[in-house]
Write a protein that holds these residues in place. Structure first.
Motif: not given
Length: 512
Positions: A204, A226, A228, A253, A255
């Motif tokens: 993230e 994942s 983000k 997410i 991005c």
């Protein structure tokens, strides 16, 4: 960062108190180190270090911990109140379109202290194998060199799971995250080994660029990825998918990709979550998913930008049976059903409408295998304050799903309509499979009553229809909202209406 030494003094916050106590470990049989290591994963760093004073054998056992979790609560202080007292958590003014508001956020000055404590812990670790490593804290480019050292340390110890959450998901959302320069995830460090054991990677708020001549060989065991609030170059996703043959789940997410066109082609992917919807425009450009070619894909969650039309999408996903999709434009539900009708295995569907559901548009594309349908009606982006929902349009959707067994409809931000309209005529139809229907976000409006009455009339095998005042804007949220109008007179209004009508099956109505 290897080597053994006495228990470290991790600054004032983690100093051990000298206490007089008996050797409690003598009362229990010796446990294998692997079992103790698992037990240690349940302790905060402060409590973990305290185990070193239990006995001679336990003096250095904490250094064998194989699952490492570092966040503000187990590194700095245990509670939010303690964080505020120490000045680690502060309230700062935050500009909004309505003026200014106060927001609780981490004090950036705590970053150095946090990094120091984590770094000292790793330097004293004697674990030959590290299974998982999670950091949930504001970190950026200022800590780049230290983060690189951590990753290098983990690779040498056969790390299987890495979670670097630099936007701090455990605390309230804050724009201040994006005022810092993000660090870059050091992909090049993985190229130094051909024996990488990494299976799970979650990032993230960082940068991710495709190194020259990097073929992702070291990611050959990766099954979950994942990303983000992350910026990546155009070639990263394409190269990753073509080389990671074990990748089964991918989340992208908010991005920011260099290319506005996103194509997902994979022979192994089973679960995909893509959100190109940005809460604030400064976070990135519009990205459109135009091609989805995944023969093993079974579930898809796709949130789009407003400029991304469903008619431009091309699916080759014969195994897809669970879909969550946002319908942005008025009338776009026709394109959505045309696309969804091409999926021969589709059984579970969630549609988020950010526009009213058209009442009289006939849906000709039937979803022949659909068994569960969730419809969430959000307030459209550019509508007046009050929105008069016409739920009769949902009945046309119900007719297009002949095998549907469960239907859930949720109205977000519901409001009581002062001037209740007269119920409109609805085309007579018959449905022989639906058994349970839920309508959430009720306040006692005319269209809620009309919807329930029509369903009771035409759903032949209906067992119950539940009317509830509770709704939530974000489906994953645990916080439910409700309107007091339902408890004041909305529920009573619906009860009186059904009692005054000679309606067969009204006993199936359940009022929350």
């Amino acid at each position: 960062m290897s080597g053994s030494s006495p228990t470290p003094n991790l600054d004032e916050g983690i100093k051990l108190k000298k206490v007089k106590m008996f050797d409690c470990t003598s009362q229990v049989p010796d446990l294998p180190d692997c079992v103790l290591s698992y037990i240690f994963t349940k302790l905060s760093i402060k409590d973990l270090l305290k185990t070193s004073i239990l006995s001679k054998r336990w003096r250095n056992l904490w250094t064998l911990r194989r699952d490492l979790y570092f966040d503000v609560f187990n590194v700095l202080e245990n509670t939010e109140e303690e964080l505020i007292q120490k000045g680690y958590l502060i309230d700062v003014p935050f500009p909004t379109i309505y003026g200014s508001a106060m927001e609780r956020t981490l004090n950036w000055d705590t970053s150095d202290l946090f990094v120091k404590r984590v770094d000292q812990f790793l330097k004293h670790s004697n674990a030959t194998t590290i299974d998982s490593f999670l950091v949930n804290f504001y970190l950026g480019s200022q800590q780049q060199s230290t983060i690189d050292e951590w990753i290098s340390f983990l690779i040498k110890r056969g790390i299987q799971r890495i979670d670097l959450l630099f936007s701090v998901t455990s605390l309230p959302y804050t724009l201040s995250t994006y005022l810092r320069r993000p660090c870059q995830f050091p992909l090049h460090l993985f190229s130094e080994t051909t024996a990488s054991t990494l299976k799970h990677l979650r990032l993230e708020y960082c940068l991710l660029f495709h190194p020259t001549n990097y073929d992702f060989t070291s990611f050959k065991n990766l099954s979950f990825l994942s990303l983000k609030t992350l910026r990546a170059d155009a070639s990263f996703i394409e190269s990753l998918l073509s080389n990671c043959k074990q990748l089964e789940e991918l989340h992208l997410i908010e991005c920011d990709f260099e290319s506005p066109i996103l194509k997902i082609v994979s022979s192994s992917l089973c679960h995909l979550k893509v959100s190109c919807f940005f809460r604030y425009s400064i976070l990135g450009k519009d990205v459109s998913l135009t091609l989805l070619d995944c023969l093993k894909l079974t579930s898809l969650e796709y949130r789009r930008q407003r400029g991304d039309r469903l008619g431009n999408m091309n699916f080759n996903t014969p195994m897809l049976n669970n879909v969550q999709l946002a319908v942005i434009y008025s009338g776009e539900h026709v394109d959505a059903f045309r696309l969804l009708a091409t999926l021969p295995k589709l059984e579970i569907l969630q549609l988020d409408f950010y526009s009213t559901v058209p009442t009289f548009v006939k849906i000709t594309q039937r979803l022949e295998h659909l068994k569960e349908l969730n419809l969430i009606l959000h307030r459209p982006f550019d509508t007046p304050q009050k929105l008069d929902f016409d739920l009769s349009g949902i009945l046309t959707i119900l007719q297009a799903c002949p095998l549907l067994q469960e239907l859930s409809v949720m109205l977000t931000y519901p409001e009581t309509m002062e001037n209740q309209q007269v119920a409109s005529d609805v085309e007579v139809f018959s449905h022989d499979e639906v058994k349970v229907i839920e309508l959430r976000g009720c306040v006692g409006n005319w269209y809620e009553i009309e919807f329930a009455m029509n369903v009771i009339k035409y759903a032949n095998k209906l067992e119950r229809i539940v009317l509830s005042p509770y709704w939530r804007d974000i489906v994953e949220s645990l916080d439910w909202s409700s309107d007091l109008a339902w408890f004041q007179n909305g529920r009573q209004r619906i009860t009186e209406k059904f009692q005054s009508e000679e309606l067969v099956g009204r006993e199936k109505v359940v009022l929350i």
